[in-house]
Structure formats: structure tokens, C-alpha cells
Design an enzyme around this catalytic site. Structure first.
Site, mmCIF file in Angstrom:
data_model
loop_
_atom_site.group_PDB
_atom_site.id
_atom_site.type_symbol
_atom_site.label_atom_id
_atom_site.label_comp_id
_atom_site.label_asym_id
_atom_site.label_seq_id
_atom_site.Cartn_x
_atom_site.Cartn_y
_atom_site.Cartn_z
ATOM 1 N N ARG A 104 8.034 42.191 -23.049
ATOM 2 C CA ARG A 104 7.624 42.018 -24.434
ATOM 3 C C ARG A 104 8.758 42.410 -25.355
ATOM 4 N NH1 ARG A 104 1.832 42.000 -26.489
ATOM 5 N NH2 ARG A 104 1.012 40.857 -24.729
ATOM 6 N N THR A 108 9.039 41.985 -31.978
ATOM 7 C CA THR A 108 8.023 40.978 -32.324
ATOM 8 C C THR A 108 6.752 41.135 -31.489
ATOM 9 O OG1 THR A 108 8.789 39.425 -30.663
ATOM 10 C CG2 THR A 108 9.850 39.294 -32.833
ATOM 11 N N ASP A 200 4.667 55.584 -12.349
ATOM 12 C CA ASP A 200 5.233 54.237 -12.498
ATOM 13 C C ASP A 200 5.308 53.578 -11.117
ATOM 14 O OD1 ASP A 200 7.293 52.111 -12.514
ATOM 15 O OD2 ASP A 200 7.431 52.646 -14.624
ATOM 16 N N ASP A 203 8.829 52.236 -10.062
ATOM 17 C CA ASP A 203 9.772 53.321 -9.727
ATOM 18 C C ASP A 203 9.416 53.958 -8.390
ATOM 19 O OD1 ASP A 203 11.376 53.016 -11.922
ATOM 20 O OD2 ASP A 203 10.429 54.608 -13.097
HETATM 21 N N1 URA Z 1 2.580 50.834 -15.222
HETATM 22 C C1 URA Z 1 2.721 51.740 -14.230
HETATM 23 O O1 URA Z 1 3.494 51.533 -13.290
HETATM 24 N N2 URA Z 1 1.971 52.862 -14.283
HETATM 25 C C2 URA Z 1 1.095 53.126 -15.269
HETATM 26 O O2 URA Z 1 0.421 54.163 -15.245
HETATM 27 C C3 URA Z 1 0.978 52.169 -16.308
HETATM 28 C C4 URA Z 1 1.735 51.030 -16.259
#
Ligand code: URA
Length: 209
Positions: A104, A108, A200, A203
Site C-alpha cells: 500500500r 495515498t 510477524d 520475519d
Molecule cells: N502481519 C503479521 O505477520 N503479523 C501480525 O500480527 C499482523 C500482520
């Protein structure tokens, strides 16, 4: 309104616990996501149509069933979605795989596809969009719009963990899309992370930070 299916098989719940645990390192995280993806593929394909087939067993002729040839397309959203593809392909090896990469524009807020490559016959396939974390719902929503714009007709969304906020976005924007989850968590925090969540997903899958 699309239905929400929480696939709370005990094996999925057990493995999700270790996926969530911050002590779980990259290698084990990746293996567990792969295993859960395979188990979720088992559940998500429950309603695949069958057709009759006559075969000869060593003993006699028998009327049995085989899959009716429904064509499936897996569409991982880059990059975390990739972590679930191999697990699903173990059960659905003939599925085609399309890829969607989106971001995104921070100013914008418009979605930009930086990569899209799809099977040519997406209109004839049952598509399973794969996004491990359904947080705000922004990427899944944009990816589903993208697929529909290109002719997709039957779409399901599969996520490891979702926040109610993301589920609501998809249900409002795409009432024709059923959502399959490993778990429905409490909410999003101020940074857009699902809580309790697992951090994440990209990650943790790829050992980046
Ligand atoms: N994306 C992720 O990898 N973890 C989250 O908690 C939210 C979005």
C-alpha cells in the site's frame, strides 16, 4: 455473507501453540507452519465433489469414487503466504500456484501490485488465497479484488490466524468468499499486530527482522 470456518482440529491447535511461542526458532516455525498448512488443506477440501468410478479389486468389480476433477489454484500473498504453499501441495499436488505481491502506498493508501502471475484459467478454478495473518484485511481484500478483476469466480481465503477486524473487512467487501482460519484471535493492537497472534509471520518464517 461469507462463512467463517475455524479449523480447530486438536492437531492444528497443538501446533499453533508452538507456532505462537516466541521461543520457537525459524526452522521449527517453518516446519510447523508447513504441517498446519497440510492439515488445513485436508479440512478445506472436505467438500470437493466426487464422481463414481468402476474398478476391479483383486476380488470383484466395485463402484468407488474419485475426485470429480475440480481444478484448484493456490494463491499465496507474498511473502508470508509462501510458507503455507508446500504443505498444501502435499495434499493437493496437482494444484496450480499463482502469486500476488502487493503493497500500500503509505501516502495515498492505494494498493499497488508489484507482482502478479496467475494460472491462465483462473475463472475455471476454485482459488484458495493464502495469507497467514488476516490483520486489517487490507492485503487479502486487495488481492481478492485483483483476482476478481481478472475473472476469478470462486475464491476462498485461508489464514493461520485472524483478527475480527480483518474478518469483518473481508465479509463486507467479499460476501461470496468463505474464510478458513486456524484461530480467530482477540483483536489488533495499535501497531496493527494481531494479539495474542504470533508476531510477524514473514520475519519468523524467513528469519528476518
Ligand atoms: N502481519 C503479521 O505477520 N503479523 C501480525 O500480527 C499482523 C500482520
Amino acid at each position: 455473507m461469507g462463512k467463517v470456518h475455524v479449523l480447530d482440529h486438536p492437531l492444528i491447535q497443538h501446533k499453533l501453540t508452538y507456532i505462537r511461542d516466541k521461543q520457537t526458532g525459524t526452522k521449527e516455525f517453518r516446519e510447523l507452519v508447513d504441517e498446519v498448512a497440510m492439515l488445513m488443506a485436508f479440512e478445506i477440501t472436505r467438500n470437493l465433489p466426487l464422481q463414481e468410478k468402476t474398478i476391479e479389486t483383486p476380488v470383484m468389480e466395485a463402484q468407488t469414487k474419485v475426485l470429480a476433477g475440480k481444478k484448484i489454484g493456490l494463491i499465496p500473498i507474498l511473502r508470508a503466504g509462501l510458507g503455507m504453499v508446500d504443505g498444501m501441495l502435499k495434499l493437493i499436488p496437482a494444484a496450480r500456484v499463482g502469486h500476488v505481491g502487493l503493497y500500500r502506498d503509505p501516502e495515498t493508501l492505494q494498493p499497488h501490485e508489484y507482482y502478479i502471475k496467475l494460472p491462465s484459467d483462473i475463472a475455471d478454478r476454485e482459488l484458495i488465497v493464502i495469507d497467514p495473518m488476516l490483520a486489517t484485511g487490507g492485503s487479502a481484500n486487495d488481492a481478492i479484488h485483483s483476482l476478481k478483476k481478472r475473472g476469478a469466480k470462486q475464491i476462498r481465503l485461508m489464514c493461520l490466524v485472524a483478527a475480527p477486524e480483518g474478518v469483518e473487512v473481508i465479509q463486507n467487501a467479499h460476501p461470496d468468499v468463505d474464510i478458513f482460519l486456524g484461530a480467530l484471535d482477540e483483536k489488533l493492537n495499535d501497531h496493527g499486530y494481531i494479539i495474542p497472534g504470533l508476531g510477524d509471520a514473514g520475519d519468523r518464517l524467513y528469519g528476518t527482522k
